[in-house]
Design a protein around this motif. Structure first.
Motif, PDB file in Angstrom:
ATOM      1  N   LYS A 100      26.583 -98.165  10.785  1.00 38.65           N
ATOM      2  CA  LYS A 100      27.112 -96.876  10.323  1.00 38.65           C
ATOM      3  C   LYS A 100      26.896 -96.707   8.817  1.00 38.65           C
ATOM      4  CE  LYS A 100      30.944 -94.346  11.890  1.00 38.65           C
ATOM      5  NZ  LYS A 100      32.351 -94.296  12.320  1.00 38.65           N
ATOM      6  N   ALA A 135      24.527 -83.962  12.977  1.00 36.02           N
ATOM      7  CA  ALA A 135      24.660 -84.676  11.703  1.00 36.02           C
ATOM      8  C   ALA A 135      24.464 -83.735  10.513  1.00 36.02           C
ATOM      9  CB  ALA A 135      23.640 -85.809  11.638  1.00 36.02           C
ATOM     10  N   TYR A 151      22.144 -91.063  14.843  1.00 35.00           N
ATOM     11  CA  TYR A 151      22.994 -91.333  16.001  1.00 35.00           C
ATOM     12  C   TYR A 151      22.416 -92.417  16.915  1.00 35.00           C
ATOM     13  CZ  TYR A 151      26.073 -87.488  14.880  1.00 35.00           C
ATOM     14  OH  TYR A 151      26.976 -86.669  14.252  1.00 35.00           O
TER      15      TYR A 151
END
Length: 168
Positions: A100, A135, A151
């Motif tokens: 992430k 996003a 993603y």
């Protein structure tokens, strides 16, 4: 008159060949840099932290060894400012062990590579600008099929091609 035209033609051809010869090292180096970017993007799209780390290191190396002096003055200014962003973002990807967090750093990197690719115009093949509405971010891709680095496997093909940067 014919002699003058012939001399001008020869001079233009000579200048053009010198310009092309000067662009050869920068074109090769730019495409090496672009490939390292794609490798990083592909690693993130496949949720691979380790590969993203390795390819981001390659990207830093490619940026660091780029023959900046072979670019025009305007391109050199652009290169220097965007290269700093790319190095900082790629270094962050290398340091981070969390997918992430790597993806957060990839956003600034992508924005800088997008600016360079559009303005420097040294890509050997078509480059696709892709955008993910979830996003709200864009990235570059070497293929037209969407491969979402923000993603990954959760939404691998989420997005669309918004622009094609033609090969030069």
């Amino acid at each position: 008159m014919k002699k003058i035209f012939l001399i001008i033609t020869i001079m233009c051809a000579t200048i053009l060949s010198v310009v092309k010869a000067q662009n050869a090292p920068s074109k090769t180096a730019f495409n090496k840099t672009l490939q390292a970017y794609f490798d990083t993007k592909n690693a993130l799209a496949k949720d691979n932290v380790t590969s993203a780390n390795v390819s981001a290191k390659s990207l830093v190396a490619a940026i660091s060894t780029f023959p900046v002096k072979s670019l025009s003055a305007t391109q050199q200014i652009l290169w220097k400012t965007q290269a700093e962003v790319i190095k900082k973002s790629a270094d962050a990807i290398v340091q981070q062990k969390d997918l992430k967090e790597q993806r957060k750093s990839f956003w600034a990197l992508s924005s800088a590579m997008l600016k360079l690719t559009k303005e420097i115009k040294l890509n050997n093949y078509d480059v696709y600008v892709q955008y993910c509405p979830m996003a709200k971010k864009s990235w570059l891709n070497e293929v037209e099929d969407v491969q979402n680095p923000f993603y990954g496997s959760m939404m691998y093909d989420c997005g669309e091609v918004t622009e094609t940067i033609a090969k030069k």
